[in-house]
Write an enzyme that holds these catalytic residues in place. Sequence first.
Site: not given
Length: 218
Positions: A19, A15, A91
Site C-alpha cells: 500500500s 495498510g 511502519e
Amino acid sequence: MNCANSRPFTVLVEGNIGSGKTTFLEHFRQFEDITLLTEPVEEWRNLKGWNLLDLMYSDPAKWAMTFQAYVSLTMLEMHRRPTSTPVKLMERSIFSAKYCFVEQMKRLGTLHPAQFAVLDEWFKFINTEIPVEADLIVYLKTTPSIVYDRIKKRARSEEQCVPLSYIEELHKLHEDWLINRTHADCPAPVLVLDADLDLSQITEEYKKSEHQILRKAV
Ligand code: TTP
Ligand code: MG
C-alpha cells in the site's frame, strides 16, 4: 519509565501489503525532528542468516508460528525504542500483526488453534503489561487488485506466490479493524488516505496528513 511529557507523538502507518507504507515514511524524511522506523521486513529476511519471511511463505504450516512470534518481537522492540525526537513514525505495529496477519493465518488454518492461542496470550500480556502507545494511525487504504499488481511489479522474491485472494482477505481484516471497528481495541484515531493513487499523484495525498503529524514537531 514513560513520562507523559517526553513521549513522542507516535504515528502508526498501516495498510495492505504494497500500500506504500515505506514510501509514506520516506515522504517525511524531508522534515526535521522525526524518527522514521521503516522496514522491519528486512529483519524478518535475515535473522542470523535465516530468511524467516521466505520460510513462512514456502511452508506456512511449519513456519507461520515462528514467523509471527518474531514479527511480534521486532514490533514490540520498535514500539519501545527510545527516541529523542518529538515525533515518531512507525511502519506497522503489533496490532496489525495480530488483528490482520495472525487472524488471517488462524482463519486459513495455517496456524493451529493451539499456536494461535499461544500468540493470543502473548498479545494480551503485552497489551496489558507493556506500554504500547499510539496517537494516530494513518491508514493507507487501497483496492486489493491495485496492490496485487504492485506486489507483482516490485517482485520481492518471497511474495511471488501470494494469491489475490490472500490480499483481498487481508484488505477485509484491515477494514474490519480500522473502519468497521470490530475489535474493541483501536489504539488511536484513524486518518484514512487514498493510497490507490500512483506515485505521480500520491505526494499530494500524503501532504494531507502533514498537518496532523507535524503539529507536534513545531
Ligand atoms: P508489510 O508489513 O505490509 O510491508 P510492505 O513493505 O510489504 O508494505 P509497503 O509496500 O506498504 O511498504 O508486509 C511485509 C511482508 O511481511 C508481506 O509479505 C506480509 C508479511 N507479513 C506477515 O506475513 N505477517 C505480519 O504480521 C506482517 C506485519 C507482515
Ligand atoms: Mg514497506
